[in-house]
Design an enzyme around this catalytic site. Sequence first.
Site, PDB file in Angstrom:
ATOM      1  N   GLU A  22    -116.693 -54.996  28.028  1.00 23.98           N
ATOM      2  CA  GLU A  22    -116.769 -54.397  26.619  1.00 23.98           C
ATOM      3  C   GLU A  22    -115.092 -54.661  26.077  1.00 23.98           C
ATOM      4  O   GLU A  22    -114.103 -55.049  27.460  1.00 23.98           O
ATOM      5  CB  GLU A  22    -116.567 -52.949  26.150  1.00 23.98           C
ATOM      6  CG  GLU A  22    -117.565 -52.779  25.528  1.00 23.98           C
ATOM      7  CD  GLU A  22    -118.061 -50.656  25.159  1.00 23.98           C
ATOM      8  OE1 GLU A  22    -116.815 -51.146  24.815  1.00 23.98           O
ATOM      9  OE2 GLU A  22    -118.568 -50.564  25.115  1.00 23.98           O
ATOM     10  N   HIS A  58    -118.274 -50.929  19.412  1.00 26.74           N
ATOM     11  CA  HIS A  58    -117.577 -49.472  19.823  1.00 26.74           C
ATOM     12  C   HIS A  58    -116.764 -48.337  18.602  1.00 26.74           C
ATOM     13  O   HIS A  58    -116.231 -48.580  18.636  1.00 26.74           O
ATOM     14  CB  HIS A  58    -116.531 -49.531  21.538  1.00 26.74           C
ATOM     15  CG  HIS A  58    -117.218 -48.114  21.847  1.00 26.74           C
ATOM     16  ND1 HIS A  58    -117.006 -48.789  23.262  1.00 26.74           N
ATOM     17  CD2 HIS A  58    -117.319 -47.295  21.558  1.00 26.74           C
ATOM     18  CE1 HIS A  58    -116.831 -47.494  23.687  1.00 26.74           C
ATOM     19  NE2 HIS A  58    -117.018 -45.813  22.989  1.00 26.74           N
ATOM     20  N   ARG A  61    -122.324 -44.634  26.772  1.00 31.27           N
ATOM     21  CA  ARG A  61    -121.606 -45.672  27.520  1.00 31.27           C
ATOM     22  C   ARG A  61    -122.721 -46.639  27.577  1.00 31.27           C
ATOM     23  O   ARG A  61    -123.892 -46.998  28.270  1.00 31.27           O
ATOM     24  CB  ARG A  61    -120.858 -45.150  28.729  1.00 31.27           C
ATOM     25  CG  ARG A  61    -119.761 -44.461  27.977  1.00 31.27           C
ATOM     26  CD  ARG A  61    -118.924 -45.487  27.892  1.00 31.27           C
ATOM     27  NE  ARG A  61    -117.881 -44.292  27.584  1.00 31.27           N
ATOM     28  CZ  ARG A  61    -117.481 -43.466  26.132  1.00 31.27           C
ATOM     29  NH1 ARG A  61    -117.834 -43.749  25.245  1.00 31.27           N
ATOM     30  NH2 ARG A  61    -115.985 -42.561  26.214  1.00 31.27           N
TER      31      ARG A  61
HETATM   32  C1  DGY Z   1    -114.986 -41.479  23.073  1.00 28.00           C
HETATM   33  O1  DGY Z   1    -113.653 -41.255  22.679  1.00 28.00           O
HETATM   34  O2  DGY Z   1    -115.154 -41.519  24.180  1.00 28.00           O
HETATM   35  C2  DGY Z   1    -115.984 -42.861  22.019  1.00 28.00           C
HETATM   36  O3  DGY Z   1    -116.370 -43.543  22.731  1.00 28.00           O
HETATM   37  C3  DGY Z   1    -114.656 -43.860  22.002  1.00 28.00           C
HETATM   38  O4  DGY Z   1    -114.274 -42.637  20.289  1.00 28.00           O
END
Ligand code: DGY
Length: 336
Positions: A268, A287, A239
């Site tokens: 983002e 991402h 993250r």
């Molecule tokens: C999640 O699922 O948390 C990822 O960051 C994206 O698929």
Amino acid sequence: MKPKVYITRRIPEPGISLIEQSCDVILHPHDEPPTHEEIMDHIRDKDALLCLLSDRIDREIIEAGPNLKVISTFSVGFEHIDVAAATRKGIYIGYTPGILTEATADLAFSLLLGTARRITEGDRFLRGHGWKTAFSPSLLLGTSVWGTTLGIVGLGRIGKAVARRARGFNMEVLYTKRNPLPRDEETNLGVEYRSLEELFEQSDFVSLHTPLTDETRHLVNGARLRLMKPTAVLINTARGPVVDEAALVRALQEKWIAGAGLDVFEKEPIDPTNPLLHLDNVVLLPHLGSATTQARSKMATVSARNLLAVLHGEAPPCWLNQEVEKIRPLTRTKML
Ligand code: DGY
């Protein structure tokens, strides 16, 4: 009467069609996320919500849905949901752990290799017509991966999958984690425990695999970046806010570290004025950790099944807040 479901984005099939077989679905039709107000408006008469990690499902939204029985997120991360508020209201939460582990580990390793070997820089150089000499002995020299040291911060499902890949590259694998693994598991996985500080000092590559919590926010700050070798590379597929991005920009500009491979950012989508966009020693992705056809289709199926299970009065296959059953037993969520 059929259960009413709000879905905040078109997810891959068979997600939506599974739900449509037995529920009345309102689907947010755009790629852009719905606003907070739009979610508030839709939630008022809904029994179930299927959301994404970019939708902030806070207490206000949760309290605006008196009929809401289940929130199913199309993600393994759940920091966008006020889990405590949902649990208090007897709302079940489903998520998608395990499904995107290998896809995300593949991407972390792609970023590691791509940053070390300057893959995107080479591609830009060639397309920009910079390649004038057949073979230049010192053109775009990168750094070795084979036989180097990888430090993994957070050795959960994805961290372990990255560790397994690293062994194929003959890497020494260090890890740090709140509760170290039992010795036999360390041996099987070929990993050695280090404190966070030791790991930053000793690794050639540091890869982040922690969830975002109050404890991990800005875990990678200026002081920790200063501990890294000037030849080291930071990889983040976890993250964005786990890294203090302003400190990272400084570390990259002033060459405290050699580079970074980033799939996630503090904001983002990334702001067009973000200084990272002007640095050559970074590889940046929008991402994409779980972005394979296989992973996303499975995530869609599991998020649909989580939602439907609760409406059938059954335990969701991937259930985050098991304690909710004490507040509202599954017999009281059954509509199908
Ligand atoms: C999640 O699922 O948390 C990822 O960051 C994206 O698929």
